[in-house]
Design a protein around this motif. Structure first.
Motif, PDB file in Angstrom:
ATOM      1  N   VAL A 229       0.972  -1.195   0.036  1.00 13.49           N
ATOM      2  CA  VAL A 229       0.170  -0.113   0.149  1.00 13.49           C
ATOM      3  C   VAL A 229       0.872   1.270   0.187  1.00 13.49           C
ATOM      4  O   VAL A 229       1.960   1.316   0.874  1.00 13.49           O
ATOM      5  CB  VAL A 229      -1.004   0.019   1.145  1.00 13.49           C
ATOM      6  N   LEU A 230       0.549   1.925  -0.993  1.00 13.97           N
ATOM      7  CA  LEU A 230       1.266   3.317  -0.952  1.00 13.97           C
ATOM      8  C   LEU A 230       0.436   4.219  -0.313  1.00 13.97           C
ATOM      9  O   LEU A 230      -0.732   4.601  -0.518  1.00 13.97           O
ATOM     10  CB  LEU A 230       1.426   3.699  -2.424  1.00 13.97           C
ATOM     11  N   ILE A 231       0.915   5.098   0.790  1.00 19.20           N
ATOM     12  CA  ILE A 231       0.392   5.983   1.514  1.00 19.20           C
ATOM     13  C   ILE A 231       1.050   7.333   1.395  1.00 19.20           C
ATOM     14  O   ILE A 231       2.125   7.550   1.475  1.00 19.20           O
ATOM     15  CB  ILE A 231       0.517   5.733   3.020  1.00 19.20           C
TER      16      ILE A 231
ATOM     17  N   SER B  77       6.469  12.731   1.519  1.00 24.14           N
ATOM     18  CA  SER B  77       5.254  12.538   1.903  1.00 24.14           C
ATOM     19  C   SER B  77       4.625  11.072   1.336  1.00 24.14           C
ATOM     20  O   SER B  77       3.293  10.997   1.330  1.00 24.14           O
ATOM     21  CB  SER B  77       4.223  13.687   1.728  1.00 24.14           C
ATOM     22  N   VAL B  78       5.361  10.326   1.164  1.00 21.12           N
ATOM     23  CA  VAL B  78       5.010   8.992   0.526  1.00 21.12           C
ATOM     24  C   VAL B  78       5.833   7.649   1.087  1.00 21.12           C
ATOM     25  O   VAL B  78       6.925   7.849   1.339  1.00 21.12           O
ATOM     26  CB  VAL B  78       5.348   8.930  -1.119  1.00 21.12           C
ATOM     27  N   PHE B  79       4.873   6.921   1.591  1.00 22.32           N
ATOM     28  CA  PHE B  79       5.453   5.865   2.339  1.00 22.32           C
ATOM     29  C   PHE B  79       4.978   4.484   1.693  1.00 22.32           C
ATOM     30  O   PHE B  79       3.783   4.257   1.222  1.00 22.32           O
ATOM     31  CB  PHE B  79       4.855   5.590   3.796  1.00 22.32           C
ATOM     32  N   GLU B  80       5.849   3.440   1.425  1.00 20.34           N
ATOM     33  CA  GLU B  80       5.520   2.186   1.091  1.00 20.34           C
ATOM     34  C   GLU B  80       5.346   1.247   2.251  1.00 20.34           C
ATOM     35  O   GLU B  80       6.264   0.988   3.070  1.00 20.34           O
ATOM     36  CB  GLU B  80       6.657   1.542   0.049  1.00 20.34           C
TER      37      GLU B  80
ATOM     38  N   LEU C 126       1.285  -4.257   4.131  1.00 19.99           N
ATOM     39  CA  LEU C 126       0.162  -4.425   5.311  1.00 19.99           C
ATOM     40  C   LEU C 126      -0.989  -5.502   5.003  1.00 19.99           C
ATOM     41  O   LEU C 126      -1.342  -5.713   3.554  1.00 19.99           O
ATOM     42  CB  LEU C 126      -0.665  -3.184   5.114  1.00 19.99           C
ATOM     43  N   ASP C 127      -1.391  -6.133   5.762  1.00 14.57           N
ATOM     44  CA  ASP C 127      -2.627  -7.171   5.569  1.00 14.57           C
ATOM     45  C   ASP C 127      -3.835  -6.100   5.918  1.00 14.57           C
ATOM     46  O   ASP C 127      -3.700  -5.000   6.104  1.00 14.57           O
ATOM     47  CB  ASP C 127      -2.597  -8.213   6.527  1.00 14.57           C
TER      48      ASP C 127
ATOM     49  N   ARG D  34      -4.141   9.789   1.182  1.00 20.88           N
ATOM     50  CA  ARG D  34      -4.447   8.893  -0.435  1.00 20.88           C
ATOM     51  C   ARG D  34      -3.868   7.494   0.105  1.00 20.88           C
ATOM     52  O   ARG D  34      -2.579   7.544   0.435  1.00 20.88           O
ATOM     53  CB  ARG D  34      -3.751   9.393  -1.416  1.00 20.88           C
ATOM     54  N   PHE D  35      -4.450   6.537  -0.247  1.00 19.25           N
ATOM     55  CA  PHE D  35      -4.124   4.978  -0.065  1.00 19.25           C
ATOM     56  C   PHE D  35      -4.232   4.164  -1.474  1.00 19.25           C
ATOM     57  O   PHE D  35      -5.052   4.315  -1.838  1.00 19.25           O
ATOM     58  CB  PHE D  35      -5.001   4.444   1.090  1.00 19.25           C
ATOM     59  N   TYR D  36      -2.936   3.964  -1.889  1.00 18.71           N
ATOM     60  CA  TYR D  36      -3.066   3.322  -3.359  1.00 18.71           C
ATOM     61  C   TYR D  36      -2.691   1.870  -2.777  1.00 18.71           C
ATOM     62  O   TYR D  36      -1.485   1.168  -2.586  1.00 18.71           O
ATOM     63  CB  TYR D  36      -1.894   3.812  -4.330  1.00 18.71           C
ATOM     64  N   ASN D  37      -3.620   0.747  -3.282  1.00 16.53           N
ATOM     65  CA  ASN D  37      -3.566  -0.588  -2.981  1.00 16.53           C
ATOM     66  C   ASN D  37      -3.047  -1.294  -4.111  1.00 16.53           C
ATOM     67  O   ASN D  37      -3.459  -1.245  -5.156  1.00 16.53           O
ATOM     68  CB  ASN D  37      -4.615  -1.399  -2.562  1.00 16.53           C
ATOM     69  N   LEU D  38      -1.452  -1.517  -4.108  1.00 20.80           N
ATOM     70  CA  LEU D  38      -0.634  -1.983  -5.351  1.00 20.80           C
ATOM     71  C   LEU D  38      -0.787  -3.492  -5.130  1.00 20.80           C
ATOM     72  O   LEU D  38      -0.469  -4.261  -6.110  1.00 20.80           O
ATOM     73  CB  LEU D  38       0.543  -1.607  -5.244  1.00 20.80           C
TER      74      LEU D  38
END
Length: 96
Positions: free
Chosen positions: A3-5, A37-40, A43-44, A67-71
């Motif tokens: 997840v990219l936050i 401001s971006v974290f990889e 996560l479950d 923003r949450f990007y579910n990869l």
């Protein structure tokens, strides 16, 4: 799943600067910073719900955003990196 936050916190006030520090501190607990401001984060579903709730409690929804990007689990084919600040594979074993 990866997840990219990302976040944008308004820092025009002292309260905003405090919120920014709190958001960043929480994100560090869940993943690695890849840009300011971006974290990889690997996560479950339960951890994702947890971090979302924590961050939502910190931000001011009137002036800040998350923003949450579910990869997903097959994220390696979806990421291309060019330039400095190489990251590491958060799922790989750590050898000390």
């Amino acid at each position: 799943m990866l997840v990219l936050i990302t976040y944008d916190v308004n820092t025009e006030t002292e309260a905003g600067k405090r919120r920014l520090r709190k958001v960043a501190k929480q994100c560090v607990n869940y993943g690695q910073r890849v840009q300011n401001s971006v974290f990889e984060c690997n996560l479950d579903a339960a951890k994702l719900r947890q971090v979302k709730a924590i961050l939502e409690d910190i931000i001011d929804k009137e002036v800040d955003s998350l923003r949450f990007y579910n990869l997903g689990n097959k994220y390696k084919d979806k990421i291309e990196h060019i330039g400095a600040k190489k990251s590491f594979d958060v799922t790989a074993p750590l050898i000390f």
